[in-house]
Design an enzyme around this catalytic site. Structure first.
Site, short mmCIF file in Angstrom:
data_model
loop_
_atom_site.label_atom_id
_atom_site.label_comp_id
_atom_site.label_asym_id
_atom_site.label_seq_id
_atom_site.Cartn_x
_atom_site.Cartn_y
_atom_site.Cartn_z
N SER A 145 7.95 104.31 34.66
CA SER A 145 8.96 104.92 33.78
C SER A 145 9.09 106.43 33.90
O SER A 145 9.96 107.02 33.26
CB SER A 145 8.68 104.54 32.33
OG SER A 145 8.84 103.16 32.15
N LYS B 72 11.25 112.05 25.02
CA LYS B 72 11.57 110.63 25.01
C LYS B 72 11.48 110.08 23.59
O LYS B 72 10.62 110.48 22.81
CB LYS B 72 10.58 109.91 25.93
CG LYS B 72 10.88 108.46 26.19
CD LYS B 72 9.92 107.91 27.25
CE LYS B 72 10.20 106.43 27.55
NZ LYS B 72 9.32 105.94 28.64
N SER C 105 11.64 103.54 32.00
CA SER C 105 12.31 103.49 30.71
C SER C 105 12.73 104.88 30.23
O SER C 105 13.43 104.99 29.21
CB SER C 105 11.40 102.84 29.66
OG SER C 105 10.20 103.58 29.51
#
Length: 513
Positions: free
Chosen positions: A193, A87, A169
């Site tokens: 997320s 990420k 996210s």
């Protein structure tokens, strides 16, 4: 078992870490060939899906070195030759950490935050031999668990249903895994997320117990709630990935609590299709949360219940009924469906993150961050993080962001949740909970609606583990997922239960042909 040469053009989306490792050992596959196939897939799919925003230019050279070392008989790490993604919020030396925000990327007129050293999780992946292919897209400052529409890099698409939200996210990590660009990816959760994007794209996501995996070197929303974990296409792959990143480091003192909670042989050891036999599983109901399921979610959940029973589980209806558990949930004003308590510490946590970047970093303190943000203030009333002003300790933290906040309301709520969960598990002799991960089907990509999940807030505040697993599809084709939830440090047990359900049902379909 893969003993014949692997047809990567046909098998890329069907490969698992275990199958690849066997093929490596048999000499029927090389890390270089697998990495090149993933890079080819990125070239073909990423322009449309927009999962990866920075490509690691050393991936092939790392793969060749692993092949050389394997041929020389050297001892290699447990993920040697396995292509993965991380990420964007995770620090990776040589690449900027942008958190999806245009002001944190020079390519869109902002500044660059280049870390002096890798985040512990990234360093552990490298040490395990994983081949990091790139960094993945996130919404601006990871503010939403629904999409990545406002990232400087543009929206990420849901690989299963491109017109629906991808989950956030960690949208890019989930999309990269679902689109066969890699075998697994690193995600991070503060408020859904990991579980939201995994469930949205028919994947497995492990949100570990807080303290199992270090989160230093990662752009924070709340050091008290942030947790990193894997997203993968099957439970075993997610467990093997978790093995590589879990455990104590002095960089993150809370991980000392993980000592003694990592199973001998790792989280993937001893996985069995019979793990659900005789296990008592609590079911979703108004005792946990008052939000009802949609009619079609009820149908799919009823089928999942019958599948759990067929696998040997004993179901317990709404074990939280009468406990008052649901009364403690609050939706923070200014958010669509989110309990933000615990995020008040952001100024202190951001200061600690920026200091770790090193003395040459473009931002050094919270004050630097605030000055940068003046051009596009995310903390302003009505802005994406403006809801923080509604939280009880935020004003005090703003007055002195260098002092760690007390967070008395957050810790009291965490205590209440943990005591109630412990009491319910003991009273009903539960092994886990198994809930629909969402109340209903996914909203449209640009609808402005948020994912309506069943456990975000409660899990994140309490620090409990949760594992999502595919459990079917709505008639529209949108994925339906279960989330297995357990007590603190019951990660290994949940992995076993999720694996047994997965193997009994095999609901997941490859998103790409």
């Amino acid at each position: 078992m893969l003993s014949d040469p692997v047809d990567l053009s046909a098998d890329l989306g069907k490969l698992t870490i275990a199958k690849v490792q066997r093929a490596f050992a048999a000499g029927t596959l090389t890390a270089e060939a697998l990495t090149q196939a993933c890079l080819d897939q990125i070239a073909a799919q990423n322009p449309r899906i927009n999962a990866i925003i920075f490509a690691c230019d050393d991936a092939l050279s790392v793969a060749r070195d692993i092949d050389r070392r394997r041929q020389a008989g050297e001892k290699l790490g447990p993920l040697a030759g396995i292509p993965v993604v991380v990420k964007d919020t995770v620090d990776l030396v040589g690449y900027p950490t942008t958190a999806g925000w245009s002001l944190l990327y020079s390519g869109t007129g902002g500044i660059d935050l280049f870390p002096e050293r890798d985040a512990p999780v990234a360093a552990r992946l490298k040490s395990a031999g994983a081949i990091i292919l790139g960094k993945t897209n996130v919404p601006k400052l990871s503010w939403t668990g629904t999409h990545a529409n406002d990232s400087w890099a543009g929206p990420t698409l849901n690989v299963v249903q491109p017109d629906l939200v991808p989950g956030g996210s960690s949208a890019g990590t989930a999309a990269a895994v679902a689109a066969h660009m890699c075998l697994a990816g690193l995600a991070e959760e503060t408020g859904g997320s990991i579980q939201n994007p995994a469930s949205s794209q028919a994947l497995v996501g492990i949100k570990p117990t807080v303290g199992l995996v270090p989160n230093s070197g990662v752009v924070p929303l709340s050091a008290n709630r942030d947790v990193l974990g894997p997203i993968a296409r099957c439970v075993e792959d997610a467990a093997l990935f978790l093995d590589a990143i879990a455990g104590f480091t002095t960089e993150d003192p809370k991980t000392l609590a993980s000592v003694g909670h990592i199973p001998e042989g790792g989280f993937a050891a001893g996985l069995s299709p019979d793990a659900l036999v005789g296990k008592r599983i609590g079911l979703y109901g108004p005792g946990w949360r008052k939000d009802p399921l949609s009619p079609e979610a009820v149908e799919l959940y009823d089928r999942a219940k019958s599948e759990l029973v067929a696998a040997g589980a004993i179901l317990v209806e709404d074990p939280f009924a009468g406990t008052g558990f649901a009364d403690h949930r609050q939706i923070t004003p200014g958010t669509p469906f989110f309990d933000g308590r615990g995020l008040e510490s952001l100024p202190f946590d951001m200061g600690a993150y920026l200091r770790r970047l090193g003395p040459k970093a473009a931002l050094q303190t919270w004050a630097d961050f605030v000055r940068l943000a003046q051009a596009e203030d995310p903390l302003a009333k009505g802005a994406i993080l403006g809801y923080l002003h509604e939280l009880p300790d935020f004003a005090a933290v703003l007055q002195n962001p260098d002092l760690p906040p007390a967070l008395s309301e957050f810790t009291a709520l965490k205590t209440t949740y943990l005591r109630l969960v412990e009491a319910v598990f003991i009273r009903h002799r539960l092994d886990a909970l198994a809930y629909p991960q969402m109340l209903g089907a996914l909203p449209g990509l640009h609808s402005g609606e948020a994912i309506r999940e069943t456990t975000v807030g409660e899990l994140n505040i309490a620090g409990l583990p949760g594992i999502t697993v595919p459990a079917g599809y709505y008639r529209s084709g949108a994925p339906f997922g279960l989330i297995f939830v357990g007590r603190l440090w019951q990660d290994a047990r949940l992995i076993g239960l999720a694996h047994a359900y997965e193997q009994a049902t095999l609901h997941r379909k490859p998103a790409l042909a």
